[in-house]
Design an enzyme around this catalytic site. Structure first.
Site, PDB file in Angstrom:
ATOM      1  N   ASP A  28       0.857  -1.183   0.000  1.00  0.00           N
ATOM      2  CA  ASP A  28       0.000   0.000   0.000  1.00  0.00           C
ATOM      3  C   ASP A  28       0.896   1.238   0.000  1.00  0.00           C
ATOM      4  O   ASP A  28       1.706   1.424   0.908  1.00  0.00           O
ATOM      5  CB  ASP A  28      -0.882  -0.040   1.262  1.00  0.00           C
ATOM      6  CG  ASP A  28      -2.093   0.869   1.136  1.00  0.00           C
ATOM      7  OD1 ASP A  28      -2.102   1.724   0.247  1.00  0.00           O
ATOM      8  OD2 ASP A  28      -3.019   0.705   1.953  1.00  0.00           O
ATOM      9  N   ASP A 122      -3.058   2.492  -6.056  1.00  0.00           N
ATOM     10  CA  ASP A 122      -2.006   2.595  -5.046  1.00  0.00           C
ATOM     11  C   ASP A 122      -1.852   1.366  -4.159  1.00  0.00           C
ATOM     12  O   ASP A 122      -1.134   1.417  -3.171  1.00  0.00           O
ATOM     13  CB  ASP A 122      -2.205   3.840  -4.182  1.00  0.00           C
ATOM     14  CG  ASP A 122      -3.371   3.678  -3.213  1.00  0.00           C
ATOM     15  OD1 ASP A 122      -4.320   2.964  -3.564  1.00  0.00           O
ATOM     16  OD2 ASP A 122      -3.316   4.254  -2.129  1.00  0.00           O
ATOM     17  N   GLU A 123      -2.525   0.254  -4.464  1.00  0.00           N
ATOM     18  CA  GLU A 123      -2.288  -0.921  -3.638  1.00  0.00           C
ATOM     19  C   GLU A 123      -2.505  -2.194  -4.434  1.00  0.00           C
ATOM     20  O   GLU A 123      -3.213  -2.209  -5.446  1.00  0.00           O
ATOM     21  CB  GLU A 123      -3.168  -0.907  -2.387  1.00  0.00           C
ATOM     22  CG  GLU A 123      -4.637  -0.865  -2.657  1.00  0.00           C
ATOM     23  CD  GLU A 123      -5.433  -0.878  -1.360  1.00  0.00           C
ATOM     24  OE1 GLU A 123      -5.260  -1.800  -0.563  1.00  0.00           O
ATOM     25  OE2 GLU A 123      -6.234   0.050  -1.169  1.00  0.00           O
TER      26      GLU A 123
END
Length: 447
Positions: A28, A122-123
DNA sequence: TCTGGGGTCCTTTTGCCC
DNA sequence: TCTGGGGCAAAAGGACCC
């Protein structure tokens, strides 16, 4: 935010830590959008900064940890965030930059394993079972990823290492920012049970409230509650799911690519709108945008859904399933418009309208059937021509005449002698017999 | 306090057919 | 002709995620 470290050259080698039985990583990025913005504006480093809409109705998309110290959090209304932290610099999001940074990060992940499941820009989850034997264990791989992402992209990330996906996700949240946490397979229950119920994936505000009325505050409370009790309170699926999660049971595997199930677009008006002509024009814009994305992805859909949010934030949806699938903006628009008109919302104050296409299938599989809008009207060909022009001249170069503002001067330049096209008609028209026009835009003639 | 935009999944209701 | 119920698909709403 970041600690200095030496980046190892190439993939990791050497003995693993206590990560026995752990082969799932959740990575993350820390304050991703804000971190990418800091790369572009290093002078803001160390200062409170918020990425979010600059209008009166935006929400916080991301904020630096300096801003979070004032209580700013993502999804918070911008008006409140500004009040909490008046000195914060506010930046409008630049999604292109985030997508580029995300692609670089995903590339790092895929250099380790092909089993990468992105959850968002983003993860991602990584299954490193195969790579761990080669590269020295999940923890070492996690450390290598953290170092490499910071070296190559200039941003920090947090990594959770566990035997199941959702524990890995909780672990990465637990060590934020810029950390790594291994939850050994035999330490899962010990890790989970003290956590608040809201930490679980799938427990939002409403569910937390329901659980609180049952006197359940921690994951441990949840674990010791009979599954039937949870099912009565939350429904059979959610009850069983949460009960399993509370004991660390989660069978879901890392699946690199899931086909999309719907594509849509929606827009909140800067101020509430009660003029049906404005709503219809917005529906046309959203339908065109949605259909263009369908065509770009090579998909068609059968169900058209209209979403309306009123000034008081209550939301309704209406949908219609067509006989044949479509990727034609005109068909999406006419269906959405019919759904809107039948509601009879003449003077209602609307905050948001949205259009979504569901029941997606590959356009290839539909080749034998006539696609809705394909032959009878020629709209499909016209819109494909618009796609080509958009590729060449940029978004918005060609659009329905109804979407030109009355005060807007139409473009008169015609590169290579090609005519500019306005494949559209007057706002609010629902005449299916109409044929596409290829003409110069002359502004919104509906007024 | 005043709530974006992109989605997914689940539950309930409704209508239709047999 | 009316009623009930099972099975199914569509429609609608809501919670949740990032």
């Amino acid at each position: 935010m970041s600690r200095g470290r030496v980046v190892p050259a190439g993939p990791p080698r050497g003995p693993a830590g206590d990560d026995t039985g752990c082969h799932l990583l959740h990575v993350d990025m820390d304050a991703f959008y804000a971190s990418v913005e800091l790369l572009r504006r290093p002078e803001l480093r160390g200062k409170p900064m918020i990425v979010g809409g600059e209008g009166s109705r935006g929400v916080v998309l991301s904020a630096t940890y300096e801003a979070r110290r004032f209580g700013v959090a993502s999804a918070m209304p911008m008006s409140r965030a500004r009040r909490l932290c008046p000195e914060a610099v506010v930046i409008s999001p630049t999604f292109g930059a985030y997508a580029a940074a995300s692609a670089g990060v995903m590339e790092v992940f895929r250099s380790i394993t092909p089993l990468v499941e992105p959850l968002s820009l983003d993860e991602a989850f990584l299954d490193v079972r195969g790579a761990a034997r080669r590269l020295g264990g999940a923890q070492m791989i996690g450390e290598w990823i953290r170092a490499t992402v910071q070296d190559e992209q200039g941003i920090t990330c947090s990594v959770g290492v566990a035997s199941t996906k959702f524990v890995a996700k909780l672990a990465s949240a637990h060590c934020k920012p810029d950390g790594l946490l291994v939850v050994p397979a035999d330490g899962v229950v010990q890790f989970l049970h003290p956590l608040p119920v809201a930490a679980l994936w799938g427990v939002g505000e409403k569910t937390e409230q329901v659980l609180r009325t049952l006197g359940l505050h921690t994951v441990g409370d949840l674990a010791t509650t009979p599954v039937q009790t949870l099912q009565r309170a939350l429904g059979p699926a959610a009850g069983a799911h949460l009960s399993a999660l509370a004991w660390g049971r989660d069978e879901r595997s890392v699946t690199p690519s899931e086909p999309e199930k719907s594509i849509g677009a929606e827009e909140t008006f800067p101020v509430d709108v009660d003029d049906p002509q404005v709503v219809r024009r917005e529906l046309l814009r959203l339908s065109e945008r949605t259909a263009a994305r369908l065509r770009a992805s090579g998909q068609v859909g059968r169900t058209i859904a209209l979403k309306i949010r009123f000034a008081d934030f209550t939301t309704i949806t209406r949908s219609k399933t067509l006989r044949e699938s479509t990727d034609v903006g005109r068909v999406v628009y006419e269906t959405a418009l019919a759904l809107y008109d039948v509601l009879g919302l003449e003077r209602a104050r609307l905050r948001l309208v949205g259009v979504r296409v569901e029941g997606l299938a590959d356009v290839e599989g539909q080749a034998r059937q006539l696609l809705l809008g394909e032959r009878e009207t020629g709209w499909r060909e016209a819109e494909q021509a618009v796609d080509q022009a958009t590729l060449r001249f940029g978004a918005g170069a060609v659009r329905p005449a109804a979407l030109f503002r009355p005060d807007e001067t139409p473009r008169t330049d015609r590169p290579s002698g090609r005519p500019s096209q306005a494949a559209g008609s007057r706002t609010g028209t629902s005449n299916t017999r109409e044929t596409p026009t290829v003409e110069r835009s002359v502004g919104d003639r509906s007024r």
